[in-house]
Design a protein around this motif. Structure first.
Motif, PDB file in Angstrom:
ATOM      1  N   GLU A 184      89.003  25.391  63.558  1.00 18.72           N
ATOM      2  CA  GLU A 184      89.823  26.113  64.538  1.00 18.72           C
ATOM      3  C   GLU A 184      89.183  26.060  65.922  1.00 18.72           C
ATOM      4  N   ARG A 185      87.890  26.247  65.970  1.00 19.48           N
ATOM      5  CA  ARG A 185      87.170  26.212  67.252  1.00 19.48           C
ATOM      6  C   ARG A 185      87.229  24.817  67.872  1.00 19.48           C
TER       7      ARG A 185
ATOM      8  N   HIS B 218      91.760  34.513  75.411  1.00 20.95           N
ATOM      9  CA  HIS B 218      91.199  34.751  74.084  1.00 20.95           C
ATOM     10  C   HIS B 218      90.736  33.444  73.438  1.00 20.95           C
TER      11      HIS B 218
ATOM     12  N   VAL C 109      86.889  32.501  71.911  1.00 21.13           N
ATOM     13  CA  VAL C 109      86.573  31.914  70.608  1.00 21.13           C
ATOM     14  C   VAL C 109      85.666  30.695  70.774  1.00 21.13           C
TER      15      VAL C 109
ATOM     16  N   LEU D  88      97.095  32.582  70.243  1.00 19.74           N
ATOM     17  CA  LEU D  88      96.177  33.116  71.243  1.00 19.74           C
ATOM     18  C   LEU D  88      96.626  32.755  72.657  1.00 19.74           C
TER      19      LEU D  88
ATOM     20  N   ILE E 241      86.878  27.902  60.092  1.00 21.92           N
ATOM     21  CA  ILE E 241      86.886  28.439  61.460  1.00 21.92           C
ATOM     22  C   ILE E 241      86.193  27.478  62.431  1.00 21.92           C
TER      23      ILE E 241
ATOM     24  N   ASP F 180      88.057  32.635  57.431  1.00 20.58           N
ATOM     25  CA  ASP F 180      89.198  32.483  58.339  1.00 20.58           C
ATOM     26  C   ASP F 180      90.120  33.690  58.335  1.00 20.58           C
TER      27      ASP F 180
ATOM     28  N   TYR G   7      87.486  36.097  61.017  1.00 20.94           N
ATOM     29  CA  TYR G   7      86.722  35.688  62.198  1.00 20.94           C
ATOM     30  C   TYR G   7      87.359  36.070  63.532  1.00 20.94           C
ATOM     31  N   VAL G   8      88.560  35.565  63.813  1.00 24.15           N
ATOM     32  CA  VAL G   8      89.183  35.827  65.115  1.00 24.15           C
ATOM     33  C   VAL G   8      89.398  37.315  65.314  1.00 24.15           C
ATOM     34  N   GLN G   9      89.848  37.992  64.263  1.00 29.17           N
ATOM     35  CA  GLN G   9      90.097  39.430  64.354  1.00 29.17           C
ATOM     36  C   GLN G   9      88.821  40.198  64.703  1.00 29.17           C
TER      37      GLN G   9
ATOM     38  N   VAL H  70      97.829  38.481  66.674  1.00 28.31           N
ATOM     39  CA  VAL H  70      96.718  38.417  65.729  1.00 28.31           C
ATOM     40  C   VAL H  70      96.888  39.515  64.694  1.00 28.31           C
TER      41      VAL H  70
ATOM     42  N   GLN I  86      94.825  33.921  59.324  1.00 35.06           N
ATOM     43  CA  GLN I  86      94.218  32.935  60.218  1.00 35.06           C
ATOM     44  C   GLN I  86      95.250  32.293  61.135  1.00 35.06           C
TER      45      GLN I  86
END
Length: 367
Positions: free
Chosen positions: A134-135, A215, A219, A211, A131, A260, A263-265, A178, A207
């Motif tokens: 991803e960020r 959103h 993140v 977005l 993650i 992963d 996290y976003v969820q 998502v 994952q």
């Protein structure tokens, strides 16, 4: 014939210039007066003197964010996909291992040349470093104000449709895609996350999210949830990881948290955006082994499609999926786009290079 002196010529030019300026000023006053009269008399009518939109303005773009180990084995598939877009409505970012460069020796596609992010980290499966990658991708993609959608893709993903269809589908809604549902299974949520992350905000999903810009910014700006994941969300030790770390004799007390997948969820639920997402991923992943395919599967990894699996029947079966069943909620949701029934998935994984070559040679991709 007498000629005017240079002084007289200058005076004559200055006089003509002043007259032109005066005419422009008077014309502007007249136009402004008409504008005021029209706007006050017909406030809801279209104003003929409103400035026209700039035809050269940058169109909204989709940022394609690839997470790769090193090079992208399927870059040739994406090269064909991107070539179909003549308006440059996309951008590409790749997170690979630190120090890996996409140049002419590591990719044959112009779309991936020098598209690696320069602040990448070493990523380990099942760790918070995923993650973090991803960020980092989002942080780089957000520097381009034209990027309005952000699509996460693995190095084994293929597009199921052509660029035009994919673009229209993703841009047709302001929500993010998502895959998210309440994770009630014991052992994944670590009580030590409370009170920063209460259990009622704990979510699970894929994952491979899509977005919107709002959103994506949430993140990147997150300084609360991510540190908790780094400290308390860790995968359970399994025999398949013996080479990575010793396997403890008793792992019954370990929490099996794959960062992963949560996290976003969890972050969007925590920030109150549950009503702004479409709860499904646009990337198809097969977790159940089809009876016609024999795979040597170990652990929790999804099906990998090989050369012999790459058939028109396989792609058709994925494209024909038009609903998602939420097992934990005993609920089925039909997929739609622009208010009409539509296929659920735009991308699919995991495909080997030989499988992708076969699909491309059979002209099964990008249709």
């Amino acid at each position: 014939m007498k000629r005017r002196s240079s002084f007289q010529n200058r005076s004559h030019c200055q006089h003509k210039w002043k007259r032109r300026v005066l005419m422009v000023v008077l014309l502007g006053i007249c136009v402004g007066s008409i504008f005021l009269i029209e706007s006050s008399t017909y406030p809801n009518s279209m104003n003929l003197f409103m400035p026209l939109s700039n035809p050269f303005a940058q169109k909204p773009k989709i940022a394609f964010l690839f997470i790769a180990r090193n090079r992208l084995p399927l870059d040739f598939v994406w090269d064909a996909f991107f070539q179909a877009d003549k308006d440059k409505k996309f951008s590409v970012y790749v997170h690979s291992r630190p120090g890996f460069l996409f140049h002419k020796a590591t990719t044959k596609s112009l779309f991936f040349l020098n598209r690696q992010v320069n602040n990448s980290v070493q990523v380990d499966w099942g760790e918070a470093s995923m993650i973090q990658a991803e960020r980092i991708l989002l942080e780089n993609a957000l520097t381009d104000p034209a990027n309005e959608r952000f699509v996460f893709l693995s190095d084994s993903c293929i597009p199921l449709y052509n660029f035009s269809y994919t673009y229209d589908y993703i841009m047709s809604t302001s929500t993010s895609f998502v895959d998210s549902f309440a994770d009630t299974k014991e052992g994944r949520y670590n009580p030590k996350m409370d009170p920063v992350i209460p259990v009622n905000n704990w979510r699970k999903g894929s994952q491979w999210v899509v977005l919107n810009r709002n959103h994506a910014e949430v993140v990147v700006k997150d300084e609360t949830v991510f540190p908790v994941f780094q400290q308390h969300c860790k995968r359970k030790s399994l025999p398949e990881f013996w080479r990575d770390q010793p396997f403890s004799g008793d792992n019954s007390k370990e929490h099996n948290c794959i960062p992963d997948e949560h996290y976003v969820q969890t972050l969007l639920a925590q920030e109150g955006f549950k009503g702004e997402i479409t709860r499904r991923s646009l990337t198809h992943t097969a977790w159940d082994i089809p009876s016609s395919i024999e795979h040597d599967r170990r652990g929790w990894h999804p099906v990998t499609y090989k050369f012999s699996d790459a058939t028109s029947e396989l792609l058709r079966s994925i494209k024909e999926i038009d609903n998602i069943y939420f097992e934990t909620e005993n609920r089925r949701e039909w997929c739609s786009s622009k208010g009409k029934p539509s296929p659920c998935f735009l991308f699919a994984r995991k495909f080997t290079r030989p499988a992708a070559i076969r699909l491309l040679n059979l002209s099964l991709l990008g249709t």
